[in-house]
Write a protein that holds these residues in place. Structure first.
Motif, PDB file in Angstrom:
ATOM      1  N   LEU A 137      64.827 -41.471  52.923  1.00 51.91           N
ATOM      2  CA  LEU A 137      63.735 -40.448  52.766  1.00 51.91           C
ATOM      3  C   LEU A 137      64.145 -38.992  52.931  1.00 51.91           C
ATOM      4  O   LEU A 137      65.010 -38.655  53.621  1.00 51.91           O
ATOM      5  N   ILE A 154      63.296 -35.433  53.113  1.00 52.65           N
ATOM      6  CA  ILE A 154      62.171 -34.522  53.722  1.00 52.65           C
ATOM      7  C   ILE A 154      62.953 -33.036  53.437  1.00 52.65           C
ATOM      8  O   ILE A 154      63.762 -32.557  53.942  1.00 52.65           O
ATOM      9  N   ASP A 179      60.747 -30.337  57.303  1.00 56.45           N
ATOM     10  CA  ASP A 179      61.674 -30.720  58.544  1.00 56.45           C
ATOM     11  C   ASP A 179      61.323 -29.638  59.572  1.00 56.45           C
ATOM     12  O   ASP A 179      60.920 -29.987  60.715  1.00 56.45           O
ATOM     13  N   PHE A 184      59.118 -27.116  59.471  1.00 55.55           N
ATOM     14  CA  PHE A 184      57.492 -26.363  59.818  1.00 55.55           C
ATOM     15  C   PHE A 184      56.591 -27.283  59.854  1.00 55.55           C
ATOM     16  O   PHE A 184      55.535 -27.362  60.449  1.00 55.55           O
ATOM     17  N   TYR A 185      56.848 -28.516  59.138  1.00 53.51           N
ATOM     18  CA  TYR A 185      55.679 -29.448  59.023  1.00 53.51           C
ATOM     19  C   TYR A 185      56.321 -30.789  59.235  1.00 53.51           C
ATOM     20  O   TYR A 185      56.035 -31.745  58.639  1.00 53.51           O
ATOM     21  N   PRO A 186      56.728 -31.058  60.625  1.00 54.32           N
ATOM     22  CA  PRO A 186      57.371 -32.466  60.922  1.00 54.32           C
ATOM     23  C   PRO A 186      56.374 -33.495  60.698  1.00 54.32           C
ATOM     24  O   PRO A 186      56.881 -34.546  60.609  1.00 54.32           O
ATOM     25  N   GLY A 219      56.307 -35.040  57.469  1.00 53.80           N
ATOM     26  CA  GLY A 219      57.658 -36.072  57.524  1.00 53.80           C
ATOM     27  C   GLY A 219      57.340 -37.330  58.124  1.00 53.80           C
ATOM     28  O   GLY A 219      57.579 -38.594  57.817  1.00 53.80           O
ATOM     29  N   ILE A 220      56.670 -37.129  59.232  1.00 48.90           N
ATOM     30  CA  ILE A 220      56.377 -38.396  59.986  1.00 48.90           C
ATOM     31  C   ILE A 220      55.254 -39.298  59.407  1.00 48.90           C
ATOM     32  O   ILE A 220      55.512 -40.684  59.432  1.00 48.90           O
ATOM     33  N   TYR A 239      57.046 -41.168  56.689  1.00 46.57           N
ATOM     34  CA  TYR A 239      57.905 -42.156  57.147  1.00 46.57           C
ATOM     35  C   TYR A 239      57.061 -43.358  57.822  1.00 46.57           C
ATOM     36  O   TYR A 239      57.409 -44.464  57.225  1.00 46.57           O
ATOM     37  N   GLU A 240      56.096 -43.068  58.365  1.00 47.11           N
ATOM     38  CA  GLU A 240      55.279 -44.296  58.968  1.00 47.11           C
ATOM     39  C   GLU A 240      54.442 -44.882  57.795  1.00 47.11           C
ATOM     40  O   GLU A 240      54.437 -46.124  57.737  1.00 47.11           O
ATOM     41  N   GLN A 267      56.865 -46.942  55.860  1.00 41.43           N
ATOM     42  CA  GLN A 267      57.183 -48.509  56.678  1.00 41.43           C
ATOM     43  C   GLN A 267      55.752 -49.377  56.442  1.00 41.43           C
ATOM     44  O   GLN A 267      55.818 -50.543  56.487  1.00 41.43           O
ATOM     45  N   VAL A 325      63.079 -47.854  55.455  1.00 39.80           N
ATOM     46  CA  VAL A 325      63.297 -46.275  55.463  1.00 39.80           C
ATOM     47  C   VAL A 325      64.279 -45.855  56.274  1.00 39.80           C
ATOM     48  O   VAL A 325      64.255 -45.989  57.386  1.00 39.80           O
ATOM     49  N   GLU A 326      64.977 -45.000  55.889  1.00 43.48           N
ATOM     50  CA  GLU A 326      66.201 -44.242  56.652  1.00 43.48           C
ATOM     51  C   GLU A 326      66.170 -42.792  56.089  1.00 43.48           C
ATOM     52  O   GLU A 326      65.982 -42.447  55.009  1.00 43.48           O
ATOM     53  N   PHE A 327      66.372 -41.902  57.235  1.00 47.68           N
ATOM     54  CA  PHE A 327      66.329 -40.576  56.944  1.00 47.68           C
ATOM     55  C   PHE A 327      67.736 -40.093  57.042  1.00 47.68           C
ATOM     56  O   PHE A 327      68.343 -40.140  58.368  1.00 47.68           O
TER      57      PHE A 327
END
Ligand code: SF4
Lengths: 246, 466
Positions: free
Chosen positions: A5, A7, A12, A14-16, A19-20, A23-24, A27, A33-35
């Motif tokens: 992943l 990001i 990373d 300002f707009y986590p 990213g979430i 990631y979700e 999945q 997935v790995e960051f």
């Protein structure tokens, strides 16, 4: 299938939530997935400002973090384009090449690699799609209005079957929003005017949300919308797709 | 006009943007032209093939330019045309002037030629006491206003009819406050008619020169090039050496592309072929280099010499539409101008390749497939390396490069006040945060994605985090 992943640095910081969501979503779509924690920035801000010769450190760091994955997926067309076009390392060019060939923007990864052409769910809003230039004209995620060729759009395809989602047809469907990296401050007047004009187009179609695949464009538009105290909100396409109940 | 101090693009564009109504009008008018272009281009099933063909023909021309030029010269001479070679703008101007001097003529009628703008011919001839009248309507208007053209096809596109009315009232004595385009055009026509009838020397540009036949083609919508050239005793045609096509049969490709790309017309109203002087007339061709061979030698930028000056890249450019042609302080404005200008003078034009978001629309509309936005990117690298950027920016970029290459420093910097927002994208070298002038800053979240990920990555599979 192991997914790295990627990001973008500003997402990373300002707009986590984007990213979430990415990631979700991946999945949910069955990916492993790995960051990689050591990632920073792809180097695009420097390269686009004419300092591509200073990105060697970034490139090496990127390669160190992202080698060995089957695919690298990122919720930002412009960062993917930068990696695809400009990631090089004379000491490990084979690794750089492998990355360039396996890095994907999120929506194209879903449609082209996962071969998923729609995601079920409900999103009962009027939505305007902001087509980002690097995603569209760079990565060719959708057909460009300038060319004489049949229409297609990977991101729009994913939005089309969502229940209640009313995707409006904009008047200027793929004009640049004026973000442009450092352009947004070095050419502030034009940048802001371009952003305001993009927003007007969405506004005239009465949208609730402006979505898109590039958070940088959306950040710029969001900044203007907030200043105008507009009711229109920006939302990354990953956030829509991840919010669907299915 | 031309020797004024150069105002950087961003500054000039900021000024242009002060008048919102005018910017909107400029943007919408040019967008209208772009839309017309789309409509007519999309009606041709083989449009993309046509572009590809044109691009390949030009590739061939650029790769064999020497041979084609020699062939063209020989054929033109055989037709009775006098051929001149100019290494630079100065030589070009001197040649034109020497022809005028030989005939002892003090007046010239000109039909739109961007090359003469590039060479600042009007200023040069004015200094020698020669009066030049530009006969293309738009060009005529800006000339009366002592302004350079702001667009290569639509030279007065930055002006509204109210501005034209005011200009004509002042210079041609038309009725004050009469904005009727028909009335205004007719007044210009009357004034120009007299010019055409009395000028002994006419100068035109060249859209295409055919190596095989030694002839050249001039495309206009007003017929003014023909009026000038047919009535004058001496016809001087000036061309950049890249205007060549190998054979007559290639003209069809370019004529179909040119007008459609420029204005959406199927073809320009007049595509006039000039092959030999009529009896008693003298015909000259001035073939100009002025930096072109240098550009030809720059591998990354040689493609820019394919340009047929249709202006489509300007009409589609969202930055051009909102900054106006004059902000590019160069005869050729917009995306293609931003590639050509640094070749002529890097120090004067170092700002131009940065006056773009690299959106790529220009590359897509270009009828000869010039990789315009990629060349803009490449110019940036060249200009930075050659030292044409402010030191402060370089220092900032170096710092950024160090921070971003090191994950540990990046994370510390990120946490302490969200390094990224302050430094990328755009806050570099900016005490007065230009972002915030007309935009809100993004909200600062409680934690970064990586902080969230550290806590939630594995277990998130089993629970819904929404
Ligand atoms: S670069 Fe292409 S689009 Fe621009 S003026 Fe030249 S030919 Fe036309």
């Amino acid at each position: 299938m192991k997914i790295g992943l990627f990001i973008p640095c500003y997402v990373d910081q300002f707009y986590p939530k984007v990213g979430i969501a990415t990631y979700e979503l991946l999945q949910k779509l069955g990916c492993d997935v790995e960051f990689p924690m050591g990632q920073t920035c792809c180097g695009q801000p420097m390269a686009n400002s004419g300092y591509a010769h200073l990105t060697k450190g970034c490139d090496a760091n990127f390669i160190a973090n992202f080698s060995g994955f089957d695919y690298i997926v990122c919720p930002s067309g412009s960062c993917v384009l930068h990696v695809k076009d400009h990631l090089h390392d004379e000491n490990q060019e084979d690794k750089a090449a492998a990355i360039r060939n396996t890095v994907y923007e999120l929506t194209e990864f879903i449609t082209d690699i996962l071969k998923i052409d729609h995601i079920d769910g409900r999103f009962p809003y009027k939505v305007g799609m902001h087509v980002s230039c690097h995603g569209q004209r760079g990565l060719k995620l959708s057909q460009m209005s300038e060319l004489n060729a049949p229409f297609f759009s990977k991101p729009e395809q994913l939005l089309h079957n969502i229940e209640g989602l009313d995707l409006v047809a904009l008047t200027r469907k793929d004009e640049c929003c004026g973000f442009g990296g450092t352009f947004c401050v070095t050419e502030e007047a034009v940048s802001v005017k371009m952003g305001q004009d993009r927003i007007k187009d969405h506004e005239s179609h009465n949208v609730d949300y402006i979505t898109g695949g590039d958070m940088s464009c959306l950040m710029h538009l969001e900044g203007i919308l907030k200043r105008q105290k507009s009711r229109i909100k920006t939302i990354h396409i990953a956030e829509i797709l991840n919010s669907l109940e299915n | 006009m031309s020797s004024e101090k150069i105002i950087p693009h961003s500054e000039a564009a900021t000024k242009f943007n002060k008048d919102v109504e005018r910017v909107n009008w400029h943007d919408e008018t040019l967008w209208f032209v772009r839309a017309k272009r789309d409509k007519s281009a999309h009606q041709i099933a083989d449009w993309e093939l046509l572009r590809e063909t044109a691009s390949k023909i030009k590739n061939n021309v650029l790769s064999n330019i020497h041979d084609y030029l020699v062939e063209f010269e020989a054929n033109a001479q055989r037709n009775g045309i006098i051929v001149h070679w100019a290494a630079d703008a100065k030589e070009h101007n001197e040649i034109v002037h020497s022809i005028m001097a030989k005939h002892d003529v003090k007046q010239m009628v000109k039909s739109k030629s961007m090359l003469t703008e590039e060479c600042h011919l009007n200023d040069y001839l004015a200094e020698k006491g020669i009066e030049v009248i530009d006969s293309d309507l738009g060009e005529y208007i800006v000339q009366l206003r002592k302004e350079p053209p702001s667009h290569i096809v639509l030279p007065a596109i930055h002006l509204k009819k109210e501005d034209v009315s005011e200009t004509f009232h002042e210079h041609l004595g038309t009725e004050k406050g009469n904005f009727n385009p028909q009335y205004l055009t007719e007044s210009a026509r009357h004034s120009l008619r007299n010019t055409f009838l009395t000028r002994k020397v006419a100068l035109t540009g060249v859209n295409f020169a055919v190596a095989e036949t030694g002839e050249f083609v001039v495309c206009t919508n007003e017929g003014n090039a023909d009026m000038g050239a047919h009535l004058a005793d001496v016809h001087i045609a000036c061309m950049g050496f890249e205007k060549l096509v190998p054979k007559r049969e290639h003209l069809g490709v370019f004529l179909r592309l040119l007008a459609r790309s420029a204005t959406g017309q199927p073809i320009t109203t007049f595509s006039s072929h000039f092959k030999k002087p009529r009896d008693g007339q003298e015909m000259h061709i001035v073939i100009v280099d002025n930096g072109r061979s240098k550009q030809l030698g720059r591998e990354d930028f040689r493609n820019s010499l394919k340009c047929i000056r249709c202006g489509a890249c300007m009409n589609t450019c969202p930055v051009y539409r909102r900054s106006g042609g004059h902000s590019y302080h160069n005869a050729v404005a917009g995306p293609i101008g931003s590639i050509l200008a640094p070749n002529l003078d890097m120090s004067k034009n170092a700002d131009l390749p940065f006056a773009s978001t690299l959106c790529g629309s220009c590359t897509n509309v270009c009828p000869v497939k010039i990789d315009i936005h990629d060349q803009l990117y490449k110019w940036r690298q060249v200009l930075v390396k050659d030292g044409y950027t402010p030191t402060a920016k370089t220092v900032a970029m170096k710092t950024m490069a160090k921070v971003l290459a090191n994950p540990t420093i990046f994370n510390i910097a990120g946490k302490s006040g969200r390094f990224v927002m302050k430094n990328i994208p755009g806050m570099v070298n900016n005490k007065m945060n230009k972002w915030y002038d007309q935009r809100e800053m993004p909200d600062v979240p409680e934690e970064s994605f990586r902080e969230w990920y550290k806590k939630n990555s594995r277990e998130s599979k089993s629970k819904d985090n929404e």
